[in-house]
Design a protein around this motif. Structure first.
Motif, PDB file in Angstrom:
ATOM      1  N   ARG A  26       0.976  -1.069   0.016  1.00 28.82           N
ATOM      2  CA  ARG A  26       0.068  -0.627  -0.034  1.00 28.82           C
ATOM      3  C   ARG A  26       0.654   1.010  -0.164  1.00 28.82           C
ATOM      4  NH1 ARG A  26      -5.042  -0.930   1.516  1.00 28.82           N
ATOM      5  NH2 ARG A  26      -5.807  -3.261   1.225  1.00 28.82           N
ATOM      6  N   PRO A  27       0.378   2.514  -0.538  1.00 30.18           N
ATOM      7  CA  PRO A  27       1.333   3.710  -0.341  1.00 30.18           C
ATOM      8  C   PRO A  27       1.545   3.979   0.753  1.00 30.18           C
ATOM      9  CG  PRO A  27      -0.954   3.908  -1.857  1.00 30.18           C
ATOM     10  CD  PRO A  27      -0.862   2.647  -1.333  1.00 30.18           C
ATOM     11  N   GLY A  28       1.058   4.262   1.143  1.00 31.78           N
ATOM     12  CA  GLY A  28       0.866   4.783   2.978  1.00 31.78           C
ATOM     13  C   GLY A  28       1.426   4.168   3.820  1.00 31.78           C
ATOM     14  N   MET A  29       2.601   4.753   4.396  1.00 28.08           N
ATOM     15  CA  MET A  29       3.657   4.305   5.428  1.00 28.08           C
ATOM     16  C   MET A  29       3.548   4.510   6.635  1.00 28.08           C
ATOM     17  SD  MET A  29       7.039   2.108   4.831  1.00 28.08           S
ATOM     18  CE  MET A  29       7.489   1.124   6.595  1.00 28.08           C
ATOM     19  N   GLN A  30       3.853   4.807   8.065  1.00 33.51           N
ATOM     20  CA  GLN A  30       4.046   4.941   9.626  1.00 33.51           C
ATOM     21  C   GLN A  30       5.357   5.164   9.187  1.00 33.51           C
ATOM     22  OE1 GLN A  30       0.324   5.798  10.465  1.00 33.51           O
ATOM     23  NE2 GLN A  30       1.766   6.247  12.563  1.00 33.51           N
ATOM     24  N   PRO A  31       5.646   6.417  10.344  1.00 39.73           N
ATOM     25  CA  PRO A  31       6.810   6.933  10.358  1.00 39.73           C
ATOM     26  C   PRO A  31       8.081   5.723  10.400  1.00 39.73           C
ATOM     27  CG  PRO A  31       5.661   8.409  10.963  1.00 39.73           C
ATOM     28  CD  PRO A  31       4.307   7.521  10.878  1.00 39.73           C
ATOM     29  N   VAL A  32       9.109   5.668  10.232  1.00 39.93           N
ATOM     30  CA  VAL A  32      10.150   4.171  10.461  1.00 39.93           C
ATOM     31  C   VAL A  32      10.228   4.125  11.323  1.00 39.93           C
ATOM     32  CG1 VAL A  32      12.407   3.394   9.416  1.00 39.93           C
ATOM     33  CG2 VAL A  32      11.100   4.202   7.829  1.00 39.93           C
ATOM     34  N   TRP A  33      10.579   5.526  12.194  1.00 34.86           N
ATOM     35  CA  TRP A  33      11.363   5.116  14.064  1.00 34.86           C
ATOM     36  C   TRP A  33       9.374   4.495  14.766  1.00 34.86           C
ATOM     37  CZ3 TRP A  33       7.476   6.873  17.982  1.00 34.86           C
ATOM     38  CH2 TRP A  33       6.568   7.730  17.754  1.00 34.86           C
ATOM     39  N   GLN A  34       8.434   4.405  13.867  1.00 33.18           N
ATOM     40  CA  GLN A  34       7.127   3.425  14.890  1.00 33.18           C
ATOM     41  C   GLN A  34       7.855   2.362  14.667  1.00 33.18           C
ATOM     42  OE1 GLN A  34       3.787   4.852  14.109  1.00 33.18           O
ATOM     43  NE2 GLN A  34       3.956   7.256  14.234  1.00 33.18           N
ATOM     44  N   PHE A  35       8.132   1.427  13.578  1.00 34.51           N
ATOM     45  CA  PHE A  35       8.423   0.378  12.956  1.00 34.51           C
ATOM     46  C   PHE A  35      10.240  -0.380  14.148  1.00 34.51           C
ATOM     47  CE2 PHE A  35       5.971   1.020   9.087  1.00 34.51           C
ATOM     48  CZ  PHE A  35       5.061   0.811   9.753  1.00 34.51           C
ATOM     49  N   LEU A  36      10.859   1.101  14.251  1.00 33.91           N
ATOM     50  CA  LEU A  36      11.915   0.279  14.751  1.00 33.91           C
ATOM     51  C   LEU A  36      11.942   0.390  16.158  1.00 33.91           C
ATOM     52  CD1 LEU A  36      14.319   2.788  12.669  1.00 33.91           C
ATOM     53  CD2 LEU A  36      13.639   0.245  12.239  1.00 33.91           C
ATOM     54  N   THR A  37      10.999   1.360  17.148  1.00 34.27           N
ATOM     55  CA  THR A  37      10.523   1.286  18.711  1.00 34.27           C
ATOM     56  C   THR A  37       9.146   0.251  18.606  1.00 34.27           C
ATOM     57  OG1 THR A  37       9.545   2.814  18.152  1.00 34.27           O
ATOM     58  CG2 THR A  37      11.125   3.683  18.755  1.00 34.27           C
ATOM     59  N   PHE A  38       9.389  -0.242  17.835  1.00 31.84           N
ATOM     60  CA  PHE A  38       7.744  -1.184  17.925  1.00 31.84           C
ATOM     61  C   PHE A  38       6.614  -0.863  18.803  1.00 31.84           C
ATOM     62  CE2 PHE A  38      11.359  -4.263  17.781  1.00 31.84           C
ATOM     63  CZ  PHE A  38      11.514  -4.973  16.961  1.00 31.84           C
ATOM     64  N   SER A  39       6.626   0.742  17.626  1.00 32.81           N
ATOM     65  CA  SER A  39       4.794   0.834  18.843  1.00 32.81           C
ATOM     66  C   SER A  39       4.562   1.584  18.006  1.00 32.81           C
ATOM     67  CB  SER A  39       5.309   2.508  19.624  1.00 32.81           C
ATOM     68  OG  SER A  39       6.244   3.439  18.329  1.00 32.81           O
ATOM     69  N   VAL A  40       4.468   1.026  16.453  1.00 28.73           N
ATOM     70  CA  VAL A  40       3.408   1.202  15.515  1.00 28.73           C
ATOM     71  C   VAL A  40       1.480   0.690  15.626  1.00 28.73           C
ATOM     72  CG1 VAL A  40       3.857  -1.299  13.897  1.00 28.73           C
ATOM     73  CG2 VAL A  40       3.264   1.064  12.498  1.00 28.73           C
ATOM     74  N   ASN A  41       2.133   0.072  16.289  1.00 25.12           N
ATOM     75  CA  ASN A  41       0.423  -1.231  17.093  1.00 25.12           C
ATOM     76  C   ASN A  41      -0.295   0.024  17.890  1.00 25.12           C
ATOM     77  OD1 ASN A  41       2.253  -1.527  18.741  1.00 25.12           O
ATOM     78  ND2 ASN A  41       0.532  -3.296  19.244  1.00 25.12           N
ATOM     79  N   LEU A  42       0.555   0.740  17.843  1.00 23.66           N
ATOM     80  CA  LEU A  42      -0.151   1.886  19.117  1.00 23.66           C
ATOM     81  C   LEU A  42      -0.898   3.428  19.009  1.00 23.66           C
ATOM     82  CD1 LEU A  42       2.813   1.235  22.181  1.00 23.66           C
ATOM     83  CD2 LEU A  42      -0.025  -0.737  21.554  1.00 23.66           C
ATOM     84  N   LEU A  43      -0.002   3.556  17.823  1.00 25.53           N
ATOM     85  CA  LEU A  43       0.048   5.267  16.733  1.00 25.53           C
ATOM     86  C   LEU A  43      -0.532   5.235  15.233  1.00 25.53           C
ATOM     87  CD1 LEU A  43       3.254   6.140  18.382  1.00 25.53           C
ATOM     88  CD2 LEU A  43       1.532   6.515  19.582  1.00 25.53           C
ATOM     89  N   ILE A  44      -0.692   3.656  14.931  1.00 23.99           N
ATOM     90  CA  ILE A  44      -0.566   3.817  13.640  1.00 23.99           C
ATOM     91  C   ILE A  44      -2.372   4.372  13.104  1.00 23.99           C
ATOM     92  CG2 ILE A  44      -2.800   1.701  13.487  1.00 23.99           C
ATOM     93  CD1 ILE A  44      -0.980   1.271  11.158  1.00 23.99           C
ATOM     94  N   ASP A  45      -2.287   5.083  11.637  1.00 21.46           N
ATOM     95  CA  ASP A  45      -3.698   5.446  11.378  1.00 21.46           C
ATOM     96  C   ASP A  45      -4.058   4.744   9.886  1.00 21.46           C
ATOM     97  OD1 ASP A  45      -5.125   7.482   9.946  1.00 21.46           O
ATOM     98  OD2 ASP A  45      -3.980   8.421   9.393  1.00 21.46           O
ATOM     99  N   TYR A  46      -4.567   4.161  10.735  1.00 24.83           N
ATOM    100  CA  TYR A  46      -4.989   3.302   9.623  1.00 24.83           C
ATOM    101  C   TYR A  46      -5.510   2.605   8.448  1.00 24.83           C
ATOM    102  CZ  TYR A  46      -5.849  -2.212   7.992  1.00 24.83           C
ATOM    103  OH  TYR A  46      -6.268  -2.975   7.887  1.00 24.83           O
ATOM    104  N   GLN A  47      -6.324   3.825   7.747  1.00 22.35           N
ATOM    105  CA  GLN A  47      -6.724   4.595   7.070  1.00 22.35           C
ATOM    106  C   GLN A  47      -5.972   5.224   6.151  1.00 22.35           C
ATOM    107  OE1 GLN A  47      -9.899   7.661   7.934  1.00 22.35           O
ATOM    108  NE2 GLN A  47     -10.196   7.847   5.844  1.00 22.35           N
ATOM    109  N   HIS A  48      -4.880   5.670   6.324  1.00 27.31           N
ATOM    110  CA  HIS A  48      -4.314   6.104   5.792  1.00 27.31           C
ATOM    111  C   HIS A  48      -2.741   5.949   5.169  1.00 27.31           C
ATOM    112  CE1 HIS A  48      -6.728   9.546   6.451  1.00 27.31           C
ATOM    113  NE2 HIS A  48      -6.731   9.864   5.404  1.00 27.31           N
ATOM    114  N   ASN A  49      -2.556   4.992   6.374  1.00 28.12           N
ATOM    115  CA  ASN A  49      -0.905   3.851   6.423  1.00 28.12           C
ATOM    116  C   ASN A  49      -0.994   2.206   6.374  1.00 28.12           C
ATOM    117  OD1 ASN A  49      -0.099   6.902   5.880  1.00 28.12           O
ATOM    118  ND2 ASN A  49      -0.017   7.372   8.066  1.00 28.12           N
TER     119      ASN A  49
END
Length: 373
Positions: free
Chosen positions: A99-122
């Protein structure tokens, strides 16, 4: 812990089930497998809870110190190299993104993407949410286990388990009612992804490990009744499927997760037997799928996306051919990551840990000559 064919089979089922679920977005012609494929993640959680729980609780139950550095080294080298390789592909090869939209890389590196994700766009690499849950478990569980086992007591374990299950149900019920009019995106962000909402599977697996470590007689009795465990586990999964007909509904959100988690944990218990057929059954290809399941999990959606963009129109209406092509692409992507990154680092990890063990083992005392004895 040596690999057991039964556990390998469950891990293989889990990854195939998850891939069918994610294939549903591509018009999968196999709706029964796709519709409830989200349960494959809960099966991974139950397996992880049991296997990691046993690694941590086994030495603690014997009064041995927990080797913290070894534990975290093993987890880091198990997860990070392959995970970082996939993140690099997302950054360097935009075509790789499903998909084109993606959360900031730092959220993946800190394993926080599941808590901060904007699922509609990313939505790109959104399936990393479950890895975040696992990482939080790896970080916190050894500390909690060490604290609880300083003075082990059955009531402590029961109290913590009840609090986690009941607390999760109450929290999901409250969030569900407060998000009633906010749609499926809010459900994913507030109920499905957050770590504190998804502890049931990990807890169920840990409880199995705790029984094995601290109540070996109970464990032995369970292992003699693997057929019963298998039947009860399948009944639990069937009940969860019935509860989850409306996946976003109240009963699925509140009750579905604990029911499926404890049903799957019973299947894990049955598959953990070293003597009974439930733990020794072998299915061709299951061992490889189990070994490569992490790499397959990390890459399958991206490979699905590549096939869909380039060949999707030609595959429409050709159900069996589409299944073969998408499956082949997923297996190819997973195999490349597994053989190029994951397996070499696992072997390096094993060598490092073995060297550490060798240094800890005291050298044998020199023999005293008989004349001096």
């Amino acid at each position: 812990m040596s690999r057991l064919p039964g556990l390998d089979l469950l891990r293989a089922i889990a990854i195939v089930w998850v891939m069918f679920f994610h294939a549903a977005a591509l018009g999968s012609p196999y709706p029964p497998m796709s519709r409830f494929g989200w349960m494959g993640v809960d099966l991974f959680f139950a397996l992880s809870g049991y296997l990691i729980g046993w690694q941590v609780l086994k030495p603690l139950s014997r009064g041995e110190p927990l080797r913290w550095s070894d534990f975290y080294l093993r987890r880091a080298m198990r997860v990070l190299p392959a995970f970082w390789a996939v993140i690099a592909l997302y950054l360097l090869v935009p075509e790789f993104r499903e998909r084109p939209g993606m959360q900031p890389v730092w959220q993946f590196l800190t394993f926080s993407v599941n808590l901060l994700i904007d699922y509609q766009h990313n939505k790109a690499f959104s399936h990393a949410w479950s890895l975040c849950v696992e990482e939080h478990f790896y970080l916190l569980f050894p500390l909690m286990a060490w604290w609880l086992t300083r003075r082990p007591a059955l009531w402590k374990t029961v109290a913590v388990a009840v609090a986690l299950v009941a607390g999760g149900m109450v929290l999901r019920a409250w969030v569900w009612h407060s998000s009633l009019d906010d749609g499926s995106t809010a459900w994913v962000e507030r109920i499905y992804y957050p770590t504190w909402m998804r502890l049931d599977g990990l807890l169920a697996g840990v409880l199995l490990a705790a029984i094995r470590a601290y109540r070996p007689s109970w464990w032995a009795a369970m292992m003699r009744r693997c057929g019963v465990l298998l039947a009860l586990g399948l009944a639990g999964v069937a009940a969860a499927i019935w509860l989850s007909q409306d996946r976003l509904g109240f009963q699925a959100s509140v009750f579905g997760f604990p029911v499926v988690s404890f049903g799957l944990a019973l299947l894990v218990a049955a598959a953990a037997s070293e003597q009974r057929w439930t733990g020794r059954v072998r299915v061709p290809g299951a061992a490889w799928l189990a070994a490569a399941s992490f790499s397959l999990y990390l890459t399958h959606k991206q490979m699905f996306g590549l096939v869909s963009r380039h060949y999707g129109d030609r595959l429409d209406g050709h159900g069996l051919l589409a299944l073969v092509v998408y499956a082949a692409a997923a297996l190819l992507g997973g195999a490349l990551l597994y053989y190029a990154v994951e397996r070499p680092f696992l072997r390096l990890r094993d060598r490092i840990v073995q060297r550490r063990d060798d240094r800890r083992t005291p050298a044998p005392a020199a023999a005293v000559p008989a004349a001096q004895a």
